[in-house]
Enzyme design. Structure first.
Site, mmCIF file in Angstrom:
data_model
loop_
_atom_site.group_PDB
_atom_site.id
_atom_site.type_symbol
_atom_site.label_atom_id
_atom_site.label_comp_id
_atom_site.label_asym_id
_atom_site.label_seq_id
_atom_site.Cartn_x
_atom_site.Cartn_y
_atom_site.Cartn_z
ATOM 1 N N LYS A 152 0.851 -1.196 0.000
ATOM 2 C CA LYS A 152 0.000 0.000 0.000
ATOM 3 C C LYS A 152 0.885 1.243 0.000
ATOM 4 C CE LYS A 152 -1.804 2.974 2.669
ATOM 5 N NZ LYS A 152 -1.824 4.149 1.792
ATOM 6 N N GLY A 205 6.522 4.895 8.499
ATOM 7 C CA GLY A 205 5.727 6.113 8.551
ATOM 8 C C GLY A 205 5.926 6.801 9.883
ATOM 9 N N SER A 206 4.940 7.577 10.275
ATOM 10 C CA SER A 206 5.081 8.370 11.493
ATOM 11 C C SER A 206 4.922 7.500 12.742
ATOM 12 C CB SER A 206 4.021 9.463 11.495
ATOM 13 O OG SER A 206 2.742 8.873 11.433
ATOM 14 N N GLY A 210 2.284 4.543 13.520
ATOM 15 C CA GLY A 210 2.926 3.298 13.964
ATOM 16 C C GLY A 210 2.255 2.738 15.209
ATOM 17 N N GLU A 227 9.142 1.070 11.145
ATOM 18 C CA GLU A 227 10.222 2.047 10.910
ATOM 19 C C GLU A 227 9.574 3.409 11.031
ATOM 20 O OE1 GLU A 227 13.195 1.216 10.643
ATOM 21 O OE2 GLU A 227 13.187 -0.841 9.907
ATOM 22 N N CYS A 261 13.547 10.353 7.495
ATOM 23 C CA CYS A 261 13.524 9.917 8.897
ATOM 24 C C CYS A 261 14.918 9.906 9.497
ATOM 25 C CB CYS A 261 12.898 8.533 8.987
ATOM 26 S SG CYS A 261 13.593 7.401 7.816
ATOM 27 N N GLU A 351 9.758 15.897 15.427
ATOM 28 C CA GLU A 351 10.277 15.646 14.083
ATOM 29 C C GLU A 351 9.674 16.689 13.139
ATOM 30 O OE1 GLU A 351 9.075 12.050 12.007
ATOM 31 O OE2 GLU A 351 11.180 11.802 11.428
HETATM 32 P P1 NDP Z 1 2.135 8.393 7.916
HETATM 33 O O1 NDP Z 1 2.443 7.634 9.142
HETATM 34 O O2 NDP Z 1 1.059 9.371 7.943
HETATM 35 O O3 NDP Z 1 1.799 7.405 6.705
HETATM 36 C C1 NDP Z 1 2.578 6.299 6.379
HETATM 37 C C2 NDP Z 1 1.735 5.276 5.643
HETATM 38 O O4 NDP Z 1 0.762 4.773 6.552
HETATM 39 C C3 NDP Z 1 0.960 5.863 4.471
HETATM 40 O O5 NDP Z 1 0.891 4.893 3.452
HETATM 41 C C4 NDP Z 1 -0.408 6.108 5.072
HETATM 42 O O6 NDP Z 1 -1.453 6.130 4.119
HETATM 43 C C5 NDP Z 1 -0.534 4.907 5.980
HETATM 44 N N1 NDP Z 1 -1.530 5.081 7.049
HETATM 45 C C6 NDP Z 1 -2.051 6.230 7.541
HETATM 46 N N2 NDP Z 1 -2.964 5.936 8.513
HETATM 47 C C7 NDP Z 1 -3.008 4.593 8.620
HETATM 48 C C8 NDP Z 1 -3.750 3.689 9.423
HETATM 49 N N3 NDP Z 1 -4.611 4.104 10.365
HETATM 50 N N4 NDP Z 1 -3.550 2.364 9.283
HETATM 51 C C9 NDP Z 1 -2.656 1.904 8.370
HETATM 52 N N5 NDP Z 1 -1.937 2.716 7.552
HETATM 53 C C10 NDP Z 1 -2.098 4.037 7.682
HETATM 54 O O7 NDP Z 1 3.517 8.999 7.518
HETATM 55 P P2 NDP Z 1 3.817 9.916 6.257
HETATM 56 O O8 NDP Z 1 3.406 9.220 5.040
HETATM 57 O O9 NDP Z 1 3.257 11.256 6.532
HETATM 58 O O10 NDP Z 1 5.423 9.920 6.273
HETATM 59 C C11 NDP Z 1 6.124 10.722 7.075
HETATM 60 C C12 NDP Z 1 6.546 10.012 8.355
HETATM 61 O O11 NDP Z 1 7.170 8.763 8.071
HETATM 62 C C13 NDP Z 1 7.560 10.789 9.134
HETATM 63 O O12 NDP Z 1 7.163 10.923 10.464
HETATM 64 C C14 NDP Z 1 8.843 9.981 9.057
HETATM 65 O O13 NDP Z 1 9.681 10.070 10.126
HETATM 66 C C15 NDP Z 1 8.357 8.610 8.855
HETATM 67 N N6 NDP Z 1 9.328 7.822 8.109
HETATM 68 C C16 NDP Z 1 10.080 6.906 8.760
HETATM 69 C C17 NDP Z 1 11.041 6.184 8.112
HETATM 70 C C18 NDP Z 1 11.833 5.140 8.800
HETATM 71 O O14 NDP Z 1 12.412 4.322 8.137
HETATM 72 N N7 NDP Z 1 11.884 5.119 10.105
HETATM 73 C C19 NDP Z 1 11.300 6.380 6.686
HETATM 74 C C20 NDP Z 1 10.440 7.335 6.078
HETATM 75 C C21 NDP Z 1 9.498 8.025 6.789
HETATM 76 P P3 NDP Z 1 -1.981 7.473 3.411
HETATM 77 O O15 NDP Z 1 -0.913 8.475 3.522
HETATM 78 O O16 NDP Z 1 -2.217 7.032 2.039
HETATM 79 O O17 NDP Z 1 -3.237 7.848 4.096
#
Ligand code: NDP
Length: 449
Positions: A152, A205-206, A210, A227, A261, A351
């Protein structure tokens, strides 16, 4: 329909239908149907298919890089590097297919064997900042272990994921093995997390989302790899090569417009070298070329969206020692910004995920370690010193998953990547990632001895 924008121009570049919960269920069913055959395929054949996919990524490298640049706004040279890495990741995991195996363990009365079993259907949820790269870090080991996957992508950046799915079919990877499910996180992402037939979620993601993934996975005792965010320290000791550290620091925090990140967004400098280092850093930051992402000379593009720019700008008002230039017409631009801060300030605690770095002086080694660790995150970081023993002491003491000495790099295909503390758990890349996409099965055979 989700409208996909080019963040550098605000132009609409695509429309993608957002999948529904019913679509998610159909895709999970397809992945489930494809699992027995994919798991049973001869290892050499699975490896060959992954190698073919790697080859197609190379062949279509320029097309994928341009797609990524237009969708994310990242400089084309960065996209080229990331796409080259995607091919390298698939080559690496093609090679890993038959090198991740069980053991025989000496026991009384028989033979004890362990097997590495695939998990089944795994859900891979990725963010918008490195869409194709992060997808490959999860796809490579998941497929190599014999799982089928549902990927996804983030709603904002689905384009390279969709193209990668097409290339997987062209490579001969059977239908149902690598599925792409564009759609909203709170709808289809959440469904994958809760779906009883999904065995694991690999999430980047965030930290906030997470947490909800971890909670949602509890209902089915799903495996999760998380992550998450970071607030990494770039620690510069007075004895370091200050010119080299200052030349490297801007890329470490302004690269990908700070939407990384691993961004070293807290720059910790030993007080006796602070003024000199800041002078060098301001000079180096002024040289970052911000502009058209499709120009090969560009080093920094726009932020991903208008909303995100608003969030980033809320961190960049106080104690500014440097603010660079950025285009001011169309696009979600934000300038490179350096602010002086204490580790208690909001800019040093949260962050930012934008091109804003906090400059923080420290007194000595213990103080540097104390400040570096005074954060809920623990993903990445750097140490700059000419004292090898000090570098090792500090590297051992800093609570973070990935560290580099006299370098600001974090990611290598063959080495483990992942966080401590609220930056998550589980490791991506290298052979460590294979552990996260397999279960260990223990079989004892009584031999009557
Ligand atoms: P988000 O956490 O908002 O989104 C990440 C993914 O999760 C997207 O595909 C999003 O879908 C999906 N998502 C959102 N809500 C849900 C849910 N309730 N259940 C399941 N999936 C969900 O992060 P961002 O996309 O805004 O990315 C930025 C963040 O990611 C930053 O905080 C950054 O630090 C972190 N990050 C961490 C990395 C690491 O390796 N540690 C690497 C890269 C980024 P959609 O957006 O389509 O709604």
């Amino acid at each position: 329909m989700t409208v996909v924008l080019n963040p550098a121009t605000e132009e609409e570049i695509a429309e993608i239908p957002g999948a529904s919960v019913e679509d998610a269920d159909l895709i999970v069913q397809a992945a489930r149907r494809a699992f027995p055959a994919w798991r049973a395929i001869a290892p050499a054949d699975r490896a060959r298919l992954l190698r073919r996919l790697a080859g197609l990524v190379e062949e279509h490298g320029e097309e994928l890089a341009l797609l990524e640049t237009r969708n994310v706004g990242k400089p084309i040279q960065d996209s080229r590097g990331e796409v080259a890495m995607v091919a390298e990741v698939f080559y690496f995991y093609a090679g890993a297919v038959d090198k991740h195996h069980g053991e025989t363990i000496p026991v009384a009365g028989g033979v004890d064997l362990t097997f590495r079993e695939p998990l089944g259907v795994v859900g891979l949820i990725v963010p918008w900042n490195f869409p194709i790269a992060i997808a490959s870090w999860k796809l490579g080991p998941a497929l190599a272990c014999g799982n089928t996957v549902v990927l996804k992508p983030a709603e904002l950046t689905p384009l390279t994921a969709v193209r990668l799915g097409e290339l997987a079919l062209e490579a001969g990877i059977p239908v149902g093995v690598l599925n792409v499910l564009p759609g909203s996180g709170s709808v289809v992402g959440q469904r994958l997390v809760e779906h009883p037939d999904v065995a694991k979620i690999g999430f980047t993601g965030s930290t906030e989302v997470g947490r909800s993934v971890m909670a949602g996975a509890a209902g089915t005792i799903k495996r999760v790899t998380l992550e998450l965010g970071g607030k990494s320290a770039n620690i510069v000791f007075a004895d370091a090569d200050l010119e080299a550290a200052a030349a490297s620091a801007p890329v470490a925090v302004f690269g990908n417009a700070g939407q990384d990140c691993c961004a070293r967004s807290r720059i910790l400098v030993e007080r006796s070298a602070y003024d000199r280092f800041v002078e060098l850093l301001v000079e180096a930051s002024g040289e970052v070329r911000v502009g058209d992402p499709e120009d090969a000379a560009t080093q920094m593009g726009p932020l991903i969206s208008a909303d995100h720019r608003e969030k980033v700008s809320s961190y960049a008002d106080d104690n500014v020692v440097f603010r660079g230039n950025a285009p001011s017409d169309r696009g979600f631009w934000f300038p490179c910004t350096l602010v002086e801060a204490t580790n208690e300030d909001r800019v040093a605690r949260e962050e930012v995920f934008g091109p804003v770095a906090a400059l923080i002086p420290f007194e000595d080694e213990d103080d540097a370690v104390r400040i570096a660790n005074d954060t809920p995150y623990g993903l990445s970081g750097s140490i700059w010193t000419r004292d090898g023993a000090q570098a090792l002491r500090v590297a051992r003491a800093v609570e973070t998953g990935v560290l580099s000495v006299n370098s600001n790099t974090s990611v290598r295909v063959a080495t483990p990547f992942g966080g401590f503390k609220q930056s998550g758990f589980g490791r991506e890349l290298g052979m460590h990632a294979m552990d996260g996409y397999s279960e260990v099965k223990n079989v004892y055979i009584a031999t009557g001895e």
